[in-house]
Write an enzyme that holds these catalytic residues in place. Sequence first.
Site, PDB file in Angstrom:
ATOM      1  CG  HIS A  65      -0.805  -1.074  -1.183  1.00  0.00           C
ATOM      2  ND1 HIS A  65       0.226  -1.976  -1.116  1.00  0.00           N
ATOM      3  CD2 HIS A  65      -1.439  -1.321  -2.352  1.00  0.00           C
ATOM      4  CE1 HIS A  65       0.207  -2.733  -2.199  1.00  0.00           C
ATOM      5  NE2 HIS A  65      -0.792  -2.356  -2.962  1.00  0.00           N
ATOM      6  CG  HIS A 103      -4.014   7.608   1.213  1.00  0.00           C
ATOM      7  ND1 HIS A 103      -4.346   8.309   0.078  1.00  0.00           N
ATOM      8  CD2 HIS A 103      -2.660   7.647   1.271  1.00  0.00           C
ATOM      9  CE1 HIS A 103      -3.239   8.730  -0.521  1.00  0.00           C
ATOM     10  NE2 HIS A 103      -2.205   8.356   0.196  1.00  0.00           N
ATOM     11  CG  HIS A 145       1.691   7.158   3.245  1.00  0.00           C
ATOM     12  ND1 HIS A 145       1.954   6.214   2.270  1.00  0.00           N
ATOM     13  CD2 HIS A 145       0.889   8.085   2.663  1.00  0.00           C
ATOM     14  CE1 HIS A 145       1.341   6.569   1.139  1.00  0.00           C
ATOM     15  NE2 HIS A 145       0.688   7.704   1.355  1.00  0.00           N
ATOM     16  CB  THR A 203       4.291   8.373  -2.572  1.00  0.00           C
ATOM     17  OG1 THR A 203       3.057   7.997  -1.957  1.00  0.00           O
ATOM     18  CG2 THR A 203       4.497   9.877  -2.474  1.00  0.00           C
TER      19      THR A 203
HETATM   20  S1  BO1 Z   1      -0.200   9.364  -2.989  1.00  0.00           S
HETATM   21  O1  BO1 Z   1      -0.924  10.429  -2.347  1.00  0.00           O
HETATM   22  O2  BO1 Z   1       0.897   9.809  -3.812  1.00  0.00           O
HETATM   23  N1  BO1 Z   1       0.371   8.371  -1.885  1.00  0.00           N
HETATM   24  C1  BO1 Z   1      -1.312   8.516  -3.994  1.00  0.00           C
HETATM   25  C2  BO1 Z   1      -0.953   7.315  -4.545  1.00  0.00           C
HETATM   26  C3  BO1 Z   1      -1.871   6.638  -5.346  1.00  0.00           C
HETATM   27  C4  BO1 Z   1      -3.121   7.182  -5.565  1.00  0.00           C
HETATM   28  C5  BO1 Z   1      -3.449   8.383  -5.004  1.00  0.00           C
HETATM   29  C6  BO1 Z   1      -2.552   9.057  -4.221  1.00  0.00           C
HETATM   30  N2  BO1 Z   1      -4.079   6.559  -6.280  1.00  0.00           N
HETATM   31  C7  BO1 Z   1      -3.811   5.503  -7.164  1.00  0.00           C
HETATM   32  C8  BO1 Z   1      -4.714   4.335  -6.924  1.00  0.00           C
HETATM   33  C9  BO1 Z   1      -4.314   3.238  -7.864  1.00  0.00           C
HETATM   34  C10 BO1 Z   1      -4.354   3.751  -9.279  1.00  0.00           C
HETATM   35  C11 BO1 Z   1      -3.581   5.063  -9.403  1.00  0.00           C
HETATM   36  C12 BO1 Z   1      -3.753   5.685 -10.764  1.00  0.00           C
HETATM   37  O3  BO1 Z   1      -4.010   5.980  -8.442  1.00  0.00           O
HETATM   38  O4  BO1 Z   1      -4.581   3.880  -5.587  1.00  0.00           O
HETATM   39  O5  BO1 Z   1      -5.167   2.146  -7.712  1.00  0.00           O
HETATM   40  O6  BO1 Z   1      -3.782   2.804 -10.164  1.00  0.00           O
HETATM   41  O7  BO1 Z   1      -5.091   5.936 -11.030  1.00  0.00           O
HETATM   42 ZN    ZN Z   2      -0.249   8.792  -0.033  1.00  0.00          ZN
END
Ligand code: BO1
Ligand code: ZN
Length: 283
Positions: free
Chosen positions: A59, A89, A91, A196
């Site tokens: 992703h 990371h 987007h 997100t």
């Molecule tokens: S974000 O910054 O909102 N785009 C974001 C989205 C997902 C995660 C961190 C930041 N982490 C996710 C992991 C998943 C896991 C989840 C809950 O956290 O990528 O693998 O299931 O622990």
């Molecule tokens: Zn993110």
Amino acid sequence: HGHWHYGTNWPHHGYKKCGGQQQSPIRLISSDATGEELHLNFRNYRKPIKLAYIENNGHTVQIGFSDKFIITVYGSASNFKPYIFKQLHFHWGSYNGVGSEHTIDGYRGPLEIHLVHYNRKYSSFDEAADKTDGLMVLGALYKISSRNNRFMSTVMSLVRSVPKYKDKALILQSFTLRSLLPSRLKPFFVYDGSLTTPPCYESVHWYRMKSSFHLSQYIIRNNENNYFRLVFKNTVNIGNAQEKQFRKCRSGDNNRKTGLKKTISNNFRPLQATNERQITISA
Ligand code: BO1
Ligand code: ZN
């Protein structure tokens, strides 16, 4: 973790929380935001990072470090809240007009960086991730520039080496977390939000203490949560060639027709409804 894709209805595929009322990303509008005295205090963000662990999770490209970085956030009346950096990371989109998840005063950038932190009171990211006060995410939008961003060069070499070095440690030179953020950090927005991506945990609540009215409103609604999203209003420059490099990243899935791995792009979630949420902007 589960199998999900962009462009599908996540609540209908079992990710119920993705249909909640406090989802991210959202439209951020300076003139609608409430001004508040807020401070950020970074620790070690200018310290050169020596080792990075990169991962292409299908992703996004995710980068973690061996060192611990602590960020503390001050509100006008709140005590400091320390969070530990876990991973960063990105987007991005298939062309320069799209890519960022948030929009700021109508601007959608080609790229958005997320620096994911967890609350120091938990012993690990995984322990913190499903807690209502577990996580804090810093976001910044990028802007295409005619010059390459020299700090992004290190990131680009990591992005390029993802297929070769997945899950391996790479040695870095003169790289700091601070260099990936806007030169001027203020103003920034904070608001109650969510992850997100699935599972879209909605435990992203800003500890709001601007006035007794807000304080009591806050206590009624939520007396534990301080997991929130923070987005810098100022952008970071990135060269067009650097931006293109992101679009060459391939996910783990094979394209049925060509047999090649699919490229990752447009890995941003559509804007979500603001609903009754207050958006705060730092003074
Ligand atoms: S974000 O910054 O909102 N785009 C974001 C989205 C997902 C995660 C961190 C930041 N982490 C996710 C992991 C998943 C896991 C989840 C809950 O956290 O990528 O693998 O299931 O622990
Ligand atoms: Zn993110």
